[in-house]
Write an enzyme that holds these catalytic residues in place. Structure first.
Site, PDB file in Angstrom:
ATOM      1  N   GLU A 245       0.822  -1.212   0.000  1.00 52.96           N
ATOM      2  CA  GLU A 245       0.000   0.000   0.000  1.00 52.96           C
ATOM      3  C   GLU A 245       0.854   1.260   0.000  1.00 52.96           C
ATOM      4  O   GLU A 245       0.522   2.248  -0.665  1.00 52.96           O
ATOM      5  CB  GLU A 245      -0.950  -0.038   1.194  1.00 52.96           C
TER       6      GLU A 245
ATOM      7  N   GLU B 295      -4.105  -9.809   3.496  1.00 54.09           N
ATOM      8  CA  GLU B 295      -4.873  -9.567   4.718  1.00 54.09           C
ATOM      9  C   GLU B 295      -6.037 -10.535   4.892  1.00 54.09           C
ATOM     10  O   GLU B 295      -6.421 -10.859   6.021  1.00 54.09           O
ATOM     11  CB  GLU B 295      -5.403  -8.120   4.718  1.00 54.09           C
TER      12      GLU B 295
END
Length: 255
Positions: free
Chosen positions: A109, A129
Site C-alpha cells: 500500500e 490480509e
C-alpha cells in the site's frame, strides 16, 4: 527525532528512506510508522530535497504490518496505517519505490502511494490480509484497482495470493523490473533525471495526475487546465523557454 527502524539519507537533492527492521522483514509496527511519518515530513520541509526514494533492508521492502501488534490495533491505529500511503501520495515531491523483496500488505500500500515503482527481480507483491480475516486498511482496495483494474484487484485481495515481480510488471503494478544489483542505481538514475526538472512544474503535474485518478475525465481535464494555466505563470516556464531558444541547459529555481 532519532530513527531506529528506518534510515534517512540525503545526497545530491535526493533523499532515501530505508525501512530497517530486517530481522522482522521490515514489518510495520507503531514505532516504524511514527518514524516513517516523521521522515516524510522532514523530506517535505527540506527545500534541497527534490526526489524521495523508498526501499528496504534485507529480504523485504515491507512485509506488511507487525502481526504481534494486531491485538493492540485501535481505530486510531487503523487511521495511522491508512495515512502512510496518503502521506507519500500527497507529498509535493516525486516519490520512487525501489522494491527489493517482499512488498506485502501495508508495504504494498505504501509502494502504491508512490509515483513510480521499480522492482528487483526478487520482489514479490500481495495483499494477504484476507488470510487473517481482515481486509486491506492502508488504501489497498482503492489504489490497487486504479493501477491494475477492479477484476485483478479483487482476485489478489480475495485470494491473498502473492505474485512475483514479472507478474506485477505484466499487470501494470510496477513500472519496470531490474536485476537486484541494478535496483538502486536504476532508481537513482530516474531520481536524478526528475531532480533536474522544474520542481514547481512537477508539483503541478503530480497534483493533476492524482486528481484525475479520483474524479471523472471531464473534471480531471478541467483541473488539468487550471494547473496548466498556473504553470504558464512560473518563473521556471520563462527560464525553460529561454534555455530552449538559447540552446542551453535550463537552470530551474522551483518557482
Amino acid at each position: 527525532m532519532a530513527y531506529e527502524n528506518i534510515i534517512l539519507e540525503k545526497e545530491n537533492n535526493i533523499a532515501v528512506i530505508t525501512f530497517n527492521r530486517p530481522e522482522a522483514m521490515n514489518a510495520l509496527n507503531n514505532q516504524t510508522r511514527a518514524e516513517f511519518a516523521q521522515a516524510v515530513a522532514d523530506v517535505a520541509a527540506d527545500d534541497e530535497i527534490k526526489v524521495l526514494i523508498l526501499t528496504g533492508s534485507g529480504k523485504a521492502f515491507v512485509a506488511g504490518s507487525d502481526i504481534k501488534e494486531f491485538n493492540k490495533t485501535t481505530p486510531l491505529a487503523a487511521h495511522n496505517i491508512t495515512r502512510l500511503g496518503a502521506m507519500v501520495e500527497k507529498l509535493e515531491k516525486p516519490v520512487i519505490a525501489a522494491v527489493n523483496g517482499f512488498c506485502l500488505g501495508g508495504g504494498c500500500e505504501i509502494a502504491m502511494g508512490c509515483d513510480i515503482i521499480i522492482a528487483s527481480e526478487k520482489a514479490k507483491f500481495g495483499q494477504p490480509e484476507i488470510n487473517l480475516g481482515i481486509i486491506p486498511g492502508g488504501g489497498g482496495t482503492q489504489r490497487l484497482q486504479r493501477l491494475v483494474g477492479a477484476c485483478r484487484a479483487k482476485e489478489l485481495i480475495f485470494t491473498g495470493d502473492i505474485i512475483r515481480a514479472e507478474e506485477a510488471d505484466r499487470i501494470g503494478l510496477v513500472n519496470r523490473v531490474v536485476p537486484m544489483d541494478e535496483l538502486m542505481p536504476a532508481a537513482k538514475e530516474i531520481a536524478g533525471k526528475i531532480a533536474s526538472k522544474s520542481q514547481a512544474a512537477l508539483k503541478l503535474a503530480k497534483q493533476a495526475i492524482n486528481k484525475g485518478m479520483q474524479t471523472s475525465l471531464e473534471d480531471g481535464l478541467d483541473y488539468e487546465r487550471e494547473m496548466y494555466s498556473l504553470s504558464l505563470t512560473l518563473e521556471d516556464k520563462a527560464e525553460g523557454v529561454a534555455a530552449f531558444l538559447e540552446k542551453r541547459k535550463p537552470e530551474f529555481k522551483g518557482r
